[in-house]
Design a protein around this motif. Structure first.
Motif, mmCIF file in Angstrom:
data_model
loop_
_atom_site.group_PDB
_atom_site.id
_atom_site.type_symbol
_atom_site.label_atom_id
_atom_site.label_comp_id
_atom_site.label_asym_id
_atom_site.label_seq_id
_atom_site.Cartn_x
_atom_site.Cartn_y
_atom_site.Cartn_z
ATOM 1 N N VAL A 1 -3.672 -0.974 7.166
ATOM 2 C CA VAL A 1 -3.854 0.431 6.796
ATOM 3 C C VAL A 1 -5.339 0.748 6.898
ATOM 4 O O VAL A 1 -6.153 0.162 6.182
ATOM 5 C CB VAL A 1 -3.334 0.701 5.370
ATOM 6 N N GLU A 2 -5.658 1.658 7.809
ATOM 7 C CA GLU A 2 -7.063 1.978 8.068
ATOM 8 C C GLU A 2 -7.496 3.185 7.248
ATOM 9 O O GLU A 2 -6.828 4.221 7.228
ATOM 10 C CB GLU A 2 -7.262 2.305 9.556
ATOM 11 N N HIS B 1 4.839 11.789 10.306
ATOM 12 C CA HIS B 1 5.041 11.708 11.759
ATOM 13 C C HIS B 1 3.785 11.215 12.453
ATOM 14 O O HIS B 1 3.837 10.366 13.348
ATOM 15 C CB HIS B 1 5.453 13.075 12.298
ATOM 16 N N ASP B 2 2.638 11.721 12.050
ATOM 17 C CA ASP B 2 1.383 11.354 12.707
ATOM 18 C C ASP B 2 0.970 9.912 12.402
ATOM 19 O O ASP B 2 0.254 9.295 13.204
ATOM 20 C CB ASP B 2 0.268 12.308 12.276
ATOM 21 N N LEU B 3 1.403 9.368 11.257
ATOM 22 C CA LEU B 3 1.017 8.010 10.891
ATOM 23 C C LEU B 3 2.020 6.956 11.336
ATOM 24 O O LEU B 3 1.681 5.770 11.402
ATOM 25 C CB LEU B 3 0.827 7.910 9.370
ATOM 26 N N VAL C 1 0.861 -1.174 0.000
ATOM 27 C CA VAL C 1 0.000 0.000 0.000
ATOM 28 C C VAL C 1 0.901 1.228 0.000
ATOM 29 O O VAL C 1 1.811 1.343 0.820
ATOM 30 C CB VAL C 1 -0.938 0.039 1.225
ATOM 31 N N VAL C 2 0.656 2.125 -0.929
ATOM 32 C CA VAL C 2 1.370 3.397 -0.984
ATOM 33 C C VAL C 2 0.404 4.488 -0.551
ATOM 34 O O VAL C 2 -0.674 4.633 -1.134
ATOM 35 C CB VAL C 2 1.910 3.684 -2.395
ATOM 36 N N VAL C 3 0.785 5.231 0.470
ATOM 37 C CA VAL C 3 -0.058 6.302 1.002
ATOM 38 C C VAL C 3 0.466 7.623 0.464
ATOM 39 O O VAL C 3 1.557 8.058 0.816
ATOM 40 C CB VAL C 3 -0.037 6.310 2.540
ATOM 41 N N VAL D 1 -1.794 3.450 10.564
ATOM 42 C CA VAL D 1 -0.978 2.373 9.991
ATOM 43 C C VAL D 1 -0.396 1.590 11.156
ATOM 44 O O VAL D 1 0.210 2.165 12.064
ATOM 45 C CB VAL D 1 0.159 2.949 9.118
ATOM 46 N N SER D 2 -0.594 0.269 11.166
ATOM 47 C CA SER D 2 -0.097 -0.551 12.276
ATOM 48 C C SER D 2 0.171 -1.967 11.783
ATOM 49 O O SER D 2 -0.268 -2.360 10.697
ATOM 50 C CB SER D 2 -1.128 -0.577 13.411
ATOM 51 N N ARG D 3 0.904 -2.748 12.604
ATOM 52 C CA ARG D 3 1.170 -4.148 12.274
ATOM 53 C C ARG D 3 0.240 -5.042 13.076
ATOM 54 O O ARG D 3 -0.033 -4.783 14.254
ATOM 55 C CB ARG D 3 2.618 -4.503 12.574
#
Length: 475
Positions: free
Chosen positions: A270-271, A292-294, A23-25, A260-262
């Motif tokens: 990716v939410e 930074h926030d993600l 996934v590319v944000v 974004v989390s594992r």
């Protein structure tokens, strides 16, 4: 990134491809580059962009019948990564380069009145390619021209790998090498402000040296200028989207990523509002504060460094005249607040009259000024620079503002810029603000996307696409 209605069906991932999922944000140049590189290597890619378009901060919009770029963007022949990007999206012919560097420079502050000079190169090896232009440059005295030559040779001898360069400011270095205030204004800042988005005194010597060594002192044609002859949206949105689709990338606009989390299996989650995507790799190709926030906890040793990377503004003043007032494609200016002026008539789709874009970098004093005040400030300056504008009717006057157009290239910024890899396996960073060695340019954005894709492909065990730009190629 703003949230809106998505353009496609739900995002749930289909069966995993053997090459893995990514996934590319972010759908600016960095994100598009990373997505194309990953997809070309056989990775299944979803690209998420919060805005209703791709292109990041190099985009177009409509103002009535006029198509407007948010700002004038140019590149140089030495921008080999961006040139690869144009080729990859089949847009090279739409953004051609000059056959030879030629920059008209108009000075309106001389006692004798308006004076035109030129910075252009000859078909000679470095540094002789600029010798005749410098020797006849009318905006500097003979002594100043000689000192410029000596400073250029000293600059050529700097080692760009020396981290100490990042701690010094370019203005102090120029002063120590005999450069007068006039030489800084009429030459060094003429180029540096447009490429660095900072005056010499506010710029890292390391970044400034990189710009001048690569652009002016590496190859005779390195500084030849290219720019889009069509709206930027045609390149960075329509043709980029077409290339992504052909590569098998699923592109979702108006889709804001909230976290974004594992998960427990080591895959990434990716939410987006109402849904969750899972992937083997994630590329955050967004601005440093959004990154930074993600970032999940522990992804960077000192994530607060991202917040210490400052930003610099760019203002563009747009003027539509009832007649042609400028005969050349562009020019730079001295002795006036105006920096660079471009003819955007054909690209904007204007049928009668002429449309000019005035590009103002490092525009701290003007970025929040009311439109009426900017009109009062800039229209008389354009009349001083362009005799043809005197008496011409101004049919439209408006401005575009990018308050955080680039990262600020201040001394010490180099140690704040992270590389593509994070400490979290499978999570990568991209963006012109990352550690590419370049200032915040389209070139830096593309290089960052290549860096992130290369790191992800190595981790996924995927072969590098043969046609992918090699970052090591450029100086």
């Amino acid at each position: 990134m703003t949230h809106g209605t998505r353009s496609h069906e739900p995002l749930a991932n289909p069966a995993r491809r053997a090459g893995g999922d990514a996934v590319v944000v972010g759908g600016g140049l960095a994100g598009v580059t990373a997505a194309l590189a990953l997809a070309d290597a056989g990775v299944r890619v979803t690209l998420l962009e919060g805005r209703p378009r791709l292109g990041g901060l190099a985009f177009s919009f409509q103002r009535g019948d006029l198509t407007v770029d948010n700002g004038q963007h140019v590149y140089l022949r030495c921008c080999t990564a961006y040139r690869w990007f144009l080729d990859r999206i089949e847009a090279t012919a739409l953004a051609p380069l000059q056959s030879r560097l030629d920059v008209p420079v108009v000075d309106v502050a001389r006692p004798e009145g308006r004076r035109l000079g030129r910075l252009r190169r000859d078909p000679l090896p470095v540094p002789l390619h600029l010798g005749r232009s410098l020797a006849t440059y009318p905006h500097l005295s003979l002594a100043e021209r000689a000192r410029v030559g000596r400073a250029a040779l000293a600059l050529k001898g700097l080692d760009l790998a020396d981290p100490a360069l990042d701690d010094q400011d370019f203005g102090s270095w120029l002063a120590a090498h005999g450069q007068s205030a006039r030489a800084v204004e009429a030459l060094w800042d003429l180029v540096g402000v447009a490429t660095l988005n900072a005056v010499a005194g506010d710029a890292s010597l390391g970044l400034a040296a990189m710009v001048f060594k690569t652009g002016l002192l590496s190859d005779p044609g390195a500084a030849d200028i290219g720019w889009a002859r069509v709206p930027l949206g045609e390149l960075h949105d329509r043709l980029a989207r077409k290339a992504l689709e052909s590569a098998g990338v699923r592109t979702e606009i108006r889709t804001r990523v909230t976290s974004v989390s594992r998960d427990d299996t080591g895959r990434w989650r990716v939410e987006v509002p109402g849904e969750t995507l899972t992937a083997d790799a994630v590329v955050l190709a967004v601005a440093q504060r959004e990154a930074h926030d993600l970032l999940p906890a522990g992804a960077l040793d000192a994530p607060e460094r991202l917040l210490r990377i400052g930003t610099a503004p760019i203002l563009n003043v747009h003027v539509v005249y009832d007649r042609k007032v400028l005969a050349r494609p562009f020019f730079a200016a001295l002795g006036t607040p105006v920096q660079w002026v471009f003819d955007r008539t054909d690209a904007g789709g204007l049928r009668t009259g002429q449309y000019l874009a005035v590009s103002q970098s490092a525009a701290y004093d003007d970025i929040d000024a009311p439109v009426a005040a900017l009109r009062e400030r800039y229209l008389p300056e354009l009349e001083r620079l362009l005799p043809g504008a005197r008496g011409a009717e101004v049919r439209d006057f408006f401005v575009t503002r990018e308050r955080t157009a680039t990262f600020a290239p201040t001394p010490g910024v180099g140690r704040l810029r992270p590389g593509a890899r994070t400490k979290a396996p499978g999570l990568y960073l991209a963006g012109a603000w990352t550690a590419t060695g370049w200032p915040a340019t389209m070139e830096s954005a593309v290089r960052s996307g290549v860096n992130a894709a290369d790191a992800a492909l190595r981790a996924l065990g995927r072969p590098r696409p043969r046609h992918l730009f090699d970052v090591e190629e450029a100086a």
